[in-house]
Design an enzyme around this catalytic site. Structure first.
Site, PDB file in Angstrom:
ATOM      1  N   HIS A 243      49.016  53.584  54.971  1.00 28.42           N
ATOM      2  CA  HIS A 243      48.543  52.499  55.973  1.00 28.42           C
ATOM      3  C   HIS A 243      48.920  51.103  55.106  1.00 28.42           C
ATOM      4  CE1 HIS A 243      45.071  51.430  53.563  1.00 28.42           C
ATOM      5  NE2 HIS A 243      44.841  52.715  53.589  1.00 28.42           N
TER       6      HIS A 243
ATOM      7  N   GLU B  81      48.509  47.116  53.753  1.00 29.76           N
ATOM      8  CA  GLU B  81      47.118  46.760  52.697  1.00 29.76           C
ATOM      9  C   GLU B  81      45.964  46.354  53.751  1.00 29.76           C
ATOM     10  OE1 GLU B  81      47.397  44.270  48.725  1.00 29.76           O
ATOM     11  OE2 GLU B  81      47.424  42.876  50.531  1.00 29.76           O
TER      12      GLU B  81
ATOM     13  N   SER C 153      37.630  53.673  51.052  1.00 29.30           N
ATOM     14  CA  SER C 153      37.447  55.309  51.484  1.00 29.30           C
ATOM     15  C   SER C 153      37.238  55.045  52.880  1.00 29.30           C
ATOM     16  CB  SER C 153      36.385  55.672  50.585  1.00 29.30           C
ATOM     17  OG  SER C 153      35.969  56.951  50.636  1.00 29.30           O
TER      18      SER C 153
ATOM     19  N   GLU D   4      41.076  58.825  54.347  1.00 28.82           N
ATOM     20  CA  GLU D   4      41.246  58.789  53.151  1.00 28.82           C
ATOM     21  C   GLU D   4      40.368  59.592  52.226  1.00 28.82           C
ATOM     22  OE1 GLU D   4      42.454  58.408  50.274  1.00 28.82           O
ATOM     23  OE2 GLU D   4      42.844  56.366  50.256  1.00 28.82           O
ATOM     24  N   ARG D   5      40.117  59.796  51.027  1.00 32.13           N
ATOM     25  CA  ARG D   5      39.309  60.581  50.361  1.00 32.13           C
ATOM     26  C   ARG D   5      37.806  59.968  50.222  1.00 32.13           C
ATOM     27  NH1 ARG D   5      40.205  61.052  43.764  1.00 32.13           N
ATOM     28  NH2 ARG D   5      38.454  61.845  43.171  1.00 32.13           N
ATOM     29  N   HIS D   6      36.973  60.858  50.242  1.00 40.86           N
ATOM     30  CA  HIS D   6      35.480  60.066  50.214  1.00 40.86           C
ATOM     31  C   HIS D   6      35.208  59.888  49.040  1.00 40.86           C
ATOM     32  CE1 HIS D   6      31.573  59.396  51.014  1.00 40.86           C
ATOM     33  NE2 HIS D   6      31.539  59.571  52.283  1.00 40.86           N
TER      34      HIS D   6
ATOM     35  N   ARG E  43      39.992  58.180  40.319  1.00 39.20           N
ATOM     36  CA  ARG E  43      41.208  57.914  41.531  1.00 39.20           C
ATOM     37  C   ARG E  43      42.257  58.908  41.434  1.00 39.20           C
ATOM     38  NH1 ARG E  43      44.049  52.832  40.196  1.00 39.20           N
ATOM     39  NH2 ARG E  43      44.412  52.808  42.337  1.00 39.20           N
ATOM     40  N   ARG E  44      42.741  59.614  40.596  1.00 35.91           N
ATOM     41  CA  ARG E  44      44.196  60.373  40.591  1.00 35.91           C
ATOM     42  C   ARG E  44      43.822  61.784  40.309  1.00 35.91           C
ATOM     43  NH1 ARG E  44      45.198  57.268  43.351  1.00 35.91           N
ATOM     44  NH2 ARG E  44      46.245  55.286  43.138  1.00 35.91           N
TER      45      ARG E  44
ATOM     46  N   GLY F 292      46.185  56.743  51.344  1.00 35.76           N
ATOM     47  CA  GLY F 292      46.644  57.201  49.984  1.00 35.76           C
ATOM     48  C   GLY F 292      46.574  58.505  49.527  1.00 35.76           C
ATOM     49  N   ASN F 293      45.385  58.886  49.664  1.00 28.35           N
ATOM     50  CA  ASN F 293      45.052  60.286  49.086  1.00 28.35           C
ATOM     51  C   ASN F 293      45.330  61.376  50.052  1.00 28.35           C
ATOM     52  OD1 ASN F 293      44.044  59.889  46.207  1.00 28.35           O
ATOM     53  ND2 ASN F 293      42.618  58.709  47.104  1.00 28.35           N
TER      54      ASN F 293
END
EC number: 5.4.2.4
Length: 259
Positions: free
Chosen positions: A11, A13, A24, A89-91, A116-117, A189-190
């Site tokens: 998405h 910003e 999140s 998104e990742r929680h 994060r990664r 992102g995730n």
């Protein structure tokens, strides 16, 4: 040989992206830059003559609004949009709302990078005392999911994201692609990184190096088994895209003046 094409994107910003905070599952909206990113994405896809049959989003406002703006720019507002928490998104658990740079100061850049990664590392879970716990879990959108509220995550690794995303990919998105539908996924992102890992066969170790900027369309060319033919392609000004990727990577670092 490529048989199908799929477009996905993170998405545009949001306010907390700009403030360098873990957003999140907090339902932040797009900021002015994010609104423009979404419109630019739509213009880019229009210039490439994309015509979508179906759009999938998370149930977070920023991914839904991004999809709407893209369809508006394309003149394809009639295209059906389906939303699922499985594309969320990742929680980030207890990290939600915290500033990434401050966390790097407190815990070190490498720990923040792992949070994060990495594929297997899970942040500490969110507790009921967290300032955003009730805002998240009292939200009506999570009371109508396909799993009970008490089974929704309190924290996730990227591995967890992939595990909750895959059933939705296999049961809803993949069949549409196999029918020849042109699909757009406007997600986070995730969730996009997790799907890229699966489709491209990226290793657990290599996924830490995959960063996605906001509001940039990603083209995936897929074979008859829905595996990628070649690496994913960012569509747009490549120099600007690389600068945007670096900006995201640097969010988890301490500014030099503070070191």
């Amino acid at each position: 040989m490529s048989k199908y094409k799929l477009i996905m994107l993170r998405h545009g910003e949001g306010a907390w992206n700009k403030e360098n905070r873990f957003c999140s599952w907090v339902d932040q909206k797009l900021n002015s830059d994010g609104l423009q990113e979404a419109r630019n994405c739509g213009k880019q896809l229009k210039a490439l003559n994309f015509e979508f049959d179906l759009v999938f989003t998370s149930i977070l406002n920023r991914s839904i609004h991004t999809a709407w703006l893209i369809l508006e720019e394309l003149g394809q507002e009639w295209v059906p949009v389906e939303s699922s928490w499985r594309l969320n998104e990742r929680h980030y658990g207890a990290l939600i709302s915290l500033n990434r740079e401050q966390m790097a100061l407190n815990h070190g850049e490498e720990q923040v990078r792992l949070w994060r990664r990495s594929y297997n590392v899970t942040p500490p879970p969110i507790e009921e005392s967290h300032p955003y716990y009730h805002e998240i879990y009292n939200d009506r959108k999570y009371k109508v999911c396909d799993v009970p509220l008490d089974q929704l995550p309190r924290s996730e690794s990227l591995k967890d994201v992939l595990e909750r995303l895959l059933p939705y990919w296999n049961e809803r998105i993949a069949p549409e692609v196999l029918r020849g539908k042109t699909v757009l996924i406007s997600a986070q992102g995730n969730s996009c990184r997790a799907l890229l890992k699966y489709l491209e066969g990226i290793s657990d170790e290599e996924i830490i190096n995959i960063t996605l900027p906001t509001g940039v369309p990603i083209l995936l060319e897929l074979d008859e088994n829905l595996r990628t033919v070649g690496p994913h392609q960012f569509l747009g000004d490549q120099e600007a895209i690389q600068a945007a990727i670096k900006k995201v990577d640097d969010q988890g670092k301490v500014k030099r003046a503070d070191k």
